[in-house]
Design a protein around this motif. Structure first.
Motif, PDB file in Angstrom:
ATOM      1  N   VAL A  26       4.449   7.209  -5.641  1.00  0.00           N
ATOM      2  CA  VAL A  26       3.189   6.323  -4.765  1.00  0.00           C
ATOM      3  C   VAL A  26       2.221   6.665  -3.758  1.00  0.00           C
ATOM      4  CG1 VAL A  26       3.535   3.845  -3.317  1.00  0.00           C
ATOM      5  CG2 VAL A  26       5.006   4.024  -4.889  1.00  0.00           C
ATOM      6  N   VAL A  27       1.637   6.587  -3.559  1.00  0.00           N
ATOM      7  CA  VAL A  27       0.684   7.633  -2.127  1.00  0.00           C
ATOM      8  C   VAL A  27       0.368   6.083  -1.229  1.00  0.00           C
ATOM      9  CG1 VAL A  27      -1.596   7.900  -2.220  1.00  0.00           C
ATOM     10  CG2 VAL A  27      -0.317   9.094  -4.109  1.00  0.00           C
ATOM     11  N   SER A  28       0.169   6.921  -0.136  1.00  0.00           N
ATOM     12  CA  SER A  28       0.752   5.729   1.253  1.00  0.00           C
ATOM     13  C   SER A  28      -0.202   6.663   1.802  1.00  0.00           C
ATOM     14  CB  SER A  28       1.907   5.513   2.036  1.00  0.00           C
ATOM     15  OG  SER A  28       2.169   4.807   3.071  1.00  0.00           O
ATOM     16  N   ILE A  29      -1.545   5.103   2.718  1.00  0.00           N
ATOM     17  CA  ILE A  29      -2.556   5.534   2.988  1.00  0.00           C
ATOM     18  C   ILE A  29      -2.050   4.537   4.730  1.00  0.00           C
ATOM     19  CG2 ILE A  29      -4.860   5.807   3.909  1.00  0.00           C
ATOM     20  CD1 ILE A  29      -4.901   5.852   1.206  1.00  0.00           C
ATOM     21  N   SER A  30      -2.423   5.032   5.832  1.00  0.00           N
ATOM     22  CA  SER A  30      -1.756   4.502   7.063  1.00  0.00           C
ATOM     23  C   SER A  30      -3.463   4.891   8.248  1.00  0.00           C
ATOM     24  CB  SER A  30      -0.852   5.300   8.231  1.00  0.00           C
ATOM     25  OG  SER A  30       0.689   4.789   7.389  1.00  0.00           O
ATOM     26  N   LEU A  31      -2.974   3.501   8.665  1.00  0.00           N
ATOM     27  CA  LEU A  31      -4.647   3.455   9.651  1.00  0.00           C
ATOM     28  C   LEU A  31      -4.347   2.493  10.420  1.00  0.00           C
ATOM     29  CD1 LEU A  31      -6.779   2.175   6.341  1.00  0.00           C
ATOM     30  CD2 LEU A  31      -7.206   4.801   7.645  1.00  0.00           C
ATOM     31  N   GLY A  32      -4.992   2.693  11.920  1.00  0.00           N
ATOM     32  CA  GLY A  32      -4.862   2.073  12.489  1.00  0.00           C
ATOM     33  C   GLY A  32      -3.543   2.573  13.830  1.00  0.00           C
ATOM     34  N   ASP A  33      -2.983   1.676  14.353  1.00  0.00           N
ATOM     35  CA  ASP A  33      -1.930   1.433  15.526  1.00  0.00           C
ATOM     36  C   ASP A  33      -0.634   2.564  14.390  1.00  0.00           C
ATOM     37  OD1 ASP A  33      -2.476   0.944  17.525  1.00  0.00           O
ATOM     38  OD2 ASP A  33      -1.859  -1.212  17.445  1.00  0.00           O
ATOM     39  N   ASP A  34      -0.300   3.470  15.161  1.00  0.00           N
ATOM     40  CA  ASP A  34       1.028   4.064  15.132  1.00  0.00           C
ATOM     41  C   ASP A  34       1.961   2.960  14.446  1.00  0.00           C
ATOM     42  OD1 ASP A  34      -0.260   6.961  15.369  1.00  0.00           O
ATOM     43  OD2 ASP A  34       1.071   7.106  17.527  1.00  0.00           O
ATOM     44  N   ALA A  35       3.089   3.883  13.323  1.00  0.00           N
ATOM     45  CA  ALA A  35       4.300   3.291  13.414  1.00  0.00           C
ATOM     46  C   ALA A  35       5.311   3.852  13.095  1.00  0.00           C
ATOM     47  CB  ALA A  35       4.376   2.626  12.000  1.00  0.00           C
ATOM     48  N   LEU A  36       6.408   3.769  13.193  1.00  0.00           N
ATOM     49  CA  LEU A  36       8.166   3.897  13.298  1.00  0.00           C
ATOM     50  C   LEU A  36       8.357   3.840  11.333  1.00  0.00           C
ATOM     51  CD1 LEU A  36       9.791   6.047  14.572  1.00  0.00           C
ATOM     52  CD2 LEU A  36      11.195   3.896  15.445  1.00  0.00           C
ATOM     53  N   PHE A  37       8.449   5.269  10.855  1.00  0.00           N
ATOM     54  CA  PHE A  37       8.676   4.791   9.093  1.00  0.00           C
ATOM     55  C   PHE A  37      10.368   5.573   9.192  1.00  0.00           C
ATOM     56  CE2 PHE A  37       8.847   6.166   4.724  1.00  0.00           C
ATOM     57  CZ  PHE A  37       8.433   5.225   4.428  1.00  0.00           C
ATOM     58  N   ARG A  38      10.719   4.765   8.474  1.00  0.00           N
ATOM     59  CA  ARG A  38      12.145   5.113   8.088  1.00  0.00           C
ATOM     60  C   ARG A  38      12.248   5.317   6.825  1.00  0.00           C
ATOM     61  NH1 ARG A  38      16.985   4.363  10.563  1.00  0.00           N
ATOM     62  NH2 ARG A  38      16.281   2.738  11.824  1.00  0.00           N
ATOM     63  N   LEU A  39      12.999   7.012   6.362  1.00  0.00           N
ATOM     64  CA  LEU A  39      13.330   7.144   4.527  1.00  0.00           C
ATOM     65  C   LEU A  39      14.563   7.731   4.579  1.00  0.00           C
ATOM     66  CD1 LEU A  39      11.702   7.984   2.170  1.00  0.00           C
ATOM     67  CD2 LEU A  39      11.932   9.713   3.439  1.00  0.00           C
ATOM     68  N   GLY A  40      14.977   6.656   3.526  1.00  0.00           N
ATOM     69  CA  GLY A  40      16.487   6.927   3.370  1.00  0.00           C
ATOM     70  C   GLY A  40      16.405   7.615   1.803  1.00  0.00           C
TER      71      GLY A  40
ATOM     72  N   SER B 105      -2.938   6.954  12.130  1.00  0.00           N
ATOM     73  CA  SER B 105      -4.143   6.990  10.955  1.00  0.00           C
ATOM     74  C   SER B 105      -4.162   7.939  10.420  1.00  0.00           C
ATOM     75  CB  SER B 105      -4.876   6.081  12.367  1.00  0.00           C
ATOM     76  OG  SER B 105      -5.501   5.735  11.651  1.00  0.00           O
ATOM     77  N   GLY B 106      -4.685   7.755   9.929  1.00  0.00           N
ATOM     78  CA  GLY B 106      -5.487   8.927   8.884  1.00  0.00           C
ATOM     79  C   GLY B 106      -4.313  10.188   8.411  1.00  0.00           C
ATOM     80  N   ASP B 107      -2.914   9.573   8.489  1.00  0.00           N
ATOM     81  CA  ASP B 107      -1.839  10.431   7.558  1.00  0.00           C
ATOM     82  C   ASP B 107      -1.402   9.366   6.106  1.00  0.00           C
ATOM     83  OD1 ASP B 107      -1.247  11.645   9.981  1.00  0.00           O
ATOM     84  OD2 ASP B 107       0.566  10.558  10.349  1.00  0.00           O
ATOM     85  N   VAL B 108      -1.255  10.730   5.497  1.00  0.00           N
ATOM     86  CA  VAL B 108      -0.677  10.160   4.107  1.00  0.00           C
ATOM     87  C   VAL B 108       0.312  10.613   3.956  1.00  0.00           C
ATOM     88  CG1 VAL B 108      -1.666  10.548   1.271  1.00  0.00           C
ATOM     89  CG2 VAL B 108      -3.240  10.346   3.168  1.00  0.00           C
ATOM     90  N   LEU B 109       1.111   9.926   3.311  1.00  0.00           N
ATOM     91  CA  LEU B 109       2.628   9.720   2.983  1.00  0.00           C
ATOM     92  C   LEU B 109       2.693   9.633   0.882  1.00  0.00           C
ATOM     93  CD1 LEU B 109       6.125  10.042   3.722  1.00  0.00           C
ATOM     94  CD2 LEU B 109       5.422   7.492   3.988  1.00  0.00           C
TER      95      LEU B 109
END
Ligand code: MD6
Ligand code: FE
Length: 216
Positions: free
Chosen positions: A140-154, A169-173
Protein backbone atom coordinates in the motif's frame (compact mmCIF):
# COMPACT_ATOMS: atom_id res chain seq x y z
CA UNK A 1 15.84 8.11 -4.53
CA UNK A 2 16.26 8.92 -0.82
CA UNK A 3 14.54 6.64 1.60
CA UNK A 4 14.71 5.60 5.22
CA UNK A 5 14.44 1.91 5.95
CA UNK A 6 12.80 0.76 9.14
CA UNK A 7 14.94 -0.36 12.04
CA UNK A 8 14.43 -4.07 11.57
CA UNK A 9 16.17 -4.68 14.86
CA UNK A 10 13.44 -2.77 16.66
CA UNK A 11 10.60 -4.67 15.11
CA UNK A 12 11.22 -7.27 12.43
CA UNK A 13 7.56 -7.26 11.42
CA UNK A 14 8.22 -3.83 9.96
CA UNK A 15 10.53 -5.01 7.18
CA UNK A 16 9.02 -3.59 4.02
CA UNK A 17 8.18 -0.29 5.64
CA UNK A 18 9.69 2.58 3.68
CA UNK A 19 9.30 6.29 4.38
CA UNK A 20 10.28 8.89 1.79
CA UNK A 21 10.18 12.23 3.60
CA UNK A 22 9.56 15.17 1.27
CA UNK A 23 9.53 13.01 -1.87
CA UNK A 24 6.93 15.24 -3.52
CA UNK A 25 7.83 18.89 -4.05
CA UNK A 26 5.30 21.74 -3.80
CA UNK A 27 4.39 21.59 -7.50
CA UNK A 28 3.64 17.86 -7.34
CA UNK A 29 1.64 18.35 -4.14
CA UNK A 30 -0.46 20.98 -5.91
CA UNK A 31 -1.05 18.72 -8.91
CA UNK A 32 -2.11 15.89 -6.58
CA UNK A 33 -4.47 18.26 -4.73
CA UNK A 34 -6.00 19.38 -8.03
CA UNK A 35 -6.48 15.76 -9.04
CA UNK A 36 -8.19 15.03 -5.70
CA UNK A 37 -10.53 17.97 -6.27
CA UNK A 38 -11.36 16.58 -9.71
CA UNK A 39 -12.23 13.16 -8.26
CA UNK A 40 -14.37 14.72 -5.51
CA UNK A 41 -16.35 16.69 -8.10
CA UNK A 42 -17.70 13.42 -9.54
CA UNK A 43 -17.37 11.18 -6.49
CA UNK A 44 -18.40 13.26 -3.45
CA UNK A 45 -16.91 12.44 -0.04
CA UNK A 46 -18.93 10.24 2.31
CA UNK A 47 -18.58 9.02 5.89
CA UNK A 48 -18.25 5.25 6.09
CA UNK A 49 -19.67 3.50 9.15
CA UNK A 50 -18.17 0.91 11.45
CA UNK A 51 -19.35 -2.67 11.00
CA UNK A 52 -21.90 -3.80 13.61
CA UNK A 53 -22.06 -0.53 15.60
CA UNK A 54 -22.81 1.69 12.61
CA UNK A 55 -20.69 4.43 14.15
CA UNK A 56 -19.78 7.09 11.61
CA UNK A 57 -16.04 7.46 10.94
CA UNK A 58 -14.64 10.95 11.53
CA UNK A 59 -12.56 10.80 8.35
CA UNK A 60 -14.51 11.58 5.14
CA UNK A 61 -13.63 9.42 2.12
CA UNK A 62 -13.88 8.99 -1.60
CA UNK A 63 -12.09 6.85 -4.19
CA UNK A 64 -10.70 6.65 -7.67
CA UNK A 65 -10.06 3.45 -9.58
CA UNK A 66 -11.99 0.31 -10.45
CA UNK A 67 -12.70 -0.33 -6.76
CA UNK A 68 -13.53 1.95 -3.87
CA UNK A 69 -13.19 1.15 -0.20
CA UNK A 70 -16.40 1.40 1.76
CA UNK A 71 -17.99 0.25 5.00
CA UNK A 72 -21.47 0.31 6.47
CA UNK A 73 -23.19 -1.16 9.51
CA UNK A 74 -24.58 -4.30 7.90
CA UNK A 75 -21.95 -5.40 5.38
CA UNK A 76 -18.80 -3.93 6.92
CA UNK A 77 -15.47 -3.26 5.21
CA UNK A 78 -15.32 -4.03 1.51
CA UNK A 79 -14.51 -2.79 -1.98
CA UNK A 80 -17.35 -1.68 -4.22
CA UNK A 81 -17.38 -0.73 -7.90
CA UNK A 82 -19.90 2.08 -7.56
CA UNK A 83 -20.19 5.16 -5.39
CA UNK A 84 -22.53 4.32 -2.48
CA UNK A 85 -24.62 7.46 -2.95
CA UNK A 86 -24.47 8.34 -6.65
CA UNK A 87 -24.27 4.71 -7.87
CA UNK A 88 -21.77 5.85 -10.51
CA UNK A 89 -18.50 4.05 -11.29
CA UNK A 90 -15.50 5.63 -9.55
CA UNK A 91 -13.38 7.99 -11.68
CA UNK A 92 -10.07 6.67 -13.01
CA UNK A 93 -6.98 7.06 -10.84
CA UNK A 94 -5.44 10.36 -12.01
CA UNK A 95 -1.96 10.42 -13.53
CA UNK A 96 -0.22 12.25 -10.67
CA UNK A 97 -1.22 9.43 -8.30
CA UNK A 98 -0.24 6.72 -10.80
CA UNK A 99 3.20 8.32 -11.17
CA UNK A 100 3.86 7.98 -7.43
CA UNK A 101 2.85 4.30 -7.50
CA UNK A 102 5.21 3.47 -10.37
CA UNK A 103 8.08 5.32 -8.70
CA UNK A 104 7.94 3.55 -5.32
CA UNK A 105 5.70 0.44 -5.34
CA UNK A 106 8.26 -1.99 -6.79
CA UNK A 107 5.32 -4.07 -8.07
CA UNK A 108 4.55 -4.91 -11.71
CA UNK A 109 0.80 -4.29 -11.83
CA UNK A 110 -1.30 -1.15 -11.67
CA UNK A 111 -3.15 -0.09 -8.52
CA UNK A 112 -6.92 -0.57 -8.60
CA UNK A 113 -7.93 1.82 -5.84
CA UNK A 114 -6.89 5.24 -4.69
CA UNK A 115 -8.64 5.77 -1.37
CA UNK A 116 -8.92 9.45 -0.46
CA UNK A 117 -9.05 10.19 3.29
CA UNK A 118 -10.09 13.72 4.23
CA UNK A 119 -9.25 14.98 7.73
CA UNK A 120 -10.76 18.14 9.13
CA UNK A 121 -10.19 19.49 12.65
CA UNK A 122 -10.46 16.58 15.05
CA UNK A 123 -10.66 13.66 12.61
CA UNK A 124 -8.46 10.68 13.42
CA UNK A 125 -8.14 7.05 12.43
CA UNK A 126 -7.96 4.20 14.90
CA UNK A 127 -5.33 1.48 14.77
CA UNK A 128 -6.16 -0.91 11.92
CA UNK A 129 -4.74 -3.35 9.38
CA UNK A 130 -5.43 -3.00 5.67
CA UNK A 131 -6.60 -6.51 4.90
CA UNK A 132 -9.59 -6.18 2.61
CA UNK A 133 -7.47 -6.73 -0.51
CA UNK A 134 -7.06 -10.15 -2.15
CA UNK A 135 -3.51 -9.28 -3.27
CA UNK A 136 -1.15 -9.05 -0.31
CA UNK A 137 1.99 -9.18 -2.48
CA UNK A 138 1.38 -5.57 -3.53
CA UNK A 139 2.28 -2.80 -1.10
CA UNK A 140 0.00 0.00 0.00
CA UNK A 141 1.48 3.34 -1.05
CA UNK A 142 0.43 6.32 1.06
CA UNK A 143 0.74 10.01 0.15
CA UNK A 144 0.26 12.80 2.71
CA UNK A 145 -0.95 16.29 1.75
CA UNK A 146 -1.70 19.32 3.92
CA UNK A 147 -1.37 19.49 7.69
CA UNK A 148 1.10 17.30 9.57
CA UNK A 149 -0.23 14.17 11.24
CA UNK A 150 0.99 11.89 13.98
CA UNK A 151 1.15 8.37 12.49
CA UNK A 152 1.39 5.30 14.70
CA UNK A 153 2.91 2.09 13.38
CA UNK A 154 2.86 -1.22 15.21
CA UNK A 155 3.42 -4.83 14.35
CA UNK A 156 1.24 -7.51 12.86
CA UNK A 157 -0.64 -8.13 16.10
CA UNK A 158 -2.72 -5.50 17.86
CA UNK A 159 -0.64 -5.92 21.03
CA UNK A 160 2.79 -5.42 19.44
CA UNK A 161 4.63 -2.27 20.50
CA UNK A 162 4.04 0.81 18.37
CA UNK A 163 6.08 3.84 17.50
CA UNK A 164 4.87 7.20 16.28
CA UNK A 165 6.24 9.66 13.80
CA UNK A 166 5.08 12.73 11.96
CA UNK A 167 3.87 12.63 8.37
CA UNK A 168 4.12 15.94 6.53
CA UNK A 169 2.81 17.19 3.21
CA UNK A 170 4.74 15.54 0.37
CA UNK A 171 5.81 12.51 2.40
CA UNK A 172 5.28 9.07 0.88
CA UNK A 173 5.02 5.93 2.99
CA UNK A 174 5.09 2.37 1.66
CA UNK A 175 3.78 -0.59 3.64
CA UNK A 176 4.96 -3.72 1.83
CA UNK A 177 6.44 -7.09 2.66
CA UNK A 178 5.96 -8.03 6.31
CA UNK A 179 4.81 -4.47 7.07
CA UNK A 180 1.90 -4.89 4.65
CA UNK A 181 -0.20 -6.19 7.54
CA UNK A 182 1.22 -3.95 10.26
CA UNK A 183 -1.31 -2.17 12.45
CA UNK A 184 -1.30 1.60 11.97
CA UNK A 185 -3.43 4.66 12.54
CA UNK A 186 -3.55 8.45 12.79
CA UNK A 187 -3.62 9.77 16.36
CA UNK A 188 -4.10 13.40 15.43
CA UNK A 189 -3.73 16.05 12.79
CA UNK A 190 -1.82 19.20 13.69
CA UNK A 191 -4.02 22.02 12.43
CA UNK A 192 -2.41 25.04 10.82
CA UNK A 193 0.90 23.37 9.92
CA UNK A 194 0.47 23.60 6.13
CA UNK A 195 -1.00 26.11 3.72
CA UNK A 196 -1.52 23.65 0.86
CA UNK A 197 -5.22 22.96 1.37
CA UNK A 198 -7.60 25.95 1.34
CA UNK A 199 -9.31 26.02 4.75
CA UNK A 200 -6.72 23.66 6.24
CA UNK A 201 -6.87 19.97 7.00
CA UNK A 202 -5.08 16.90 5.75
CA UNK A 203 -5.58 14.58 2.81
CA UNK A 204 -4.13 11.08 2.71
CA UNK A 205 -4.14 9.04 -0.48
CA UNK A 206 -3.58 5.29 -0.35
CA UNK A 207 -2.97 3.40 -3.55
CA UNK A 208 -3.86 -0.27 -3.47
CA UNK A 209 -3.95 -3.35 -5.64
CA UNK A 210 -7.23 -5.05 -4.76
CA UNK A 211 -7.40 -8.22 -6.92
CA UNK A 212 -4.69 -10.75 -7.64
CA UNK A 213 -3.35 -10.36 -11.17
CA UNK A 214 -4.47 -13.11 -13.58
CA UNK A 215 -1.93 -15.87 -14.13
CA UNK A 216 -0.50 -15.82 -10.62
C1 MD6 B 1 -3.57 8.13 6.88
N1 MD6 B 1 -3.17 5.85 6.36
O1 MD6 B 1 -2.40 8.38 6.71
C2 MD6 B 1 -4.08 6.73 7.01
N2 MD6 B 1 -2.82 2.48 5.28
O2 MD6 B 1 -4.42 9.01 6.97
C3 MD6 B 1 -3.40 4.54 6.27
O3 MD6 B 1 -4.38 4.02 6.77
C4 MD6 B 1 -2.42 3.72 5.57
O4 MD6 B 1 -0.74 5.39 5.53
C5 MD6 B 1 -1.98 1.66 4.65
C6 MD6 B 1 -0.72 2.04 4.29
C7 MD6 B 1 -0.29 3.29 4.58
C8 MD6 B 1 -1.14 4.16 5.23
FE1 FE C 1 -4.51 1.92 6.47
Amino acid sequence: MPHVDSHASLNTSQTGFRLFPGLLDAARQRSLLEAVQGVLATAPAYHARMPKTGQRMSVAMSNAGRYGWYSDKDQGYRYIERHPETDRAWPAIPDPMMAVWWSVADYDHAPECCLINLYRETAKMGLHQDRDEAEMAAPVVSISLGDDALFRLGGTTRKAPTRSFKLASGDVLVLGGAARLAYHGIDRVMGGTSRLIPGGGRINLTLRRVTRPIGR
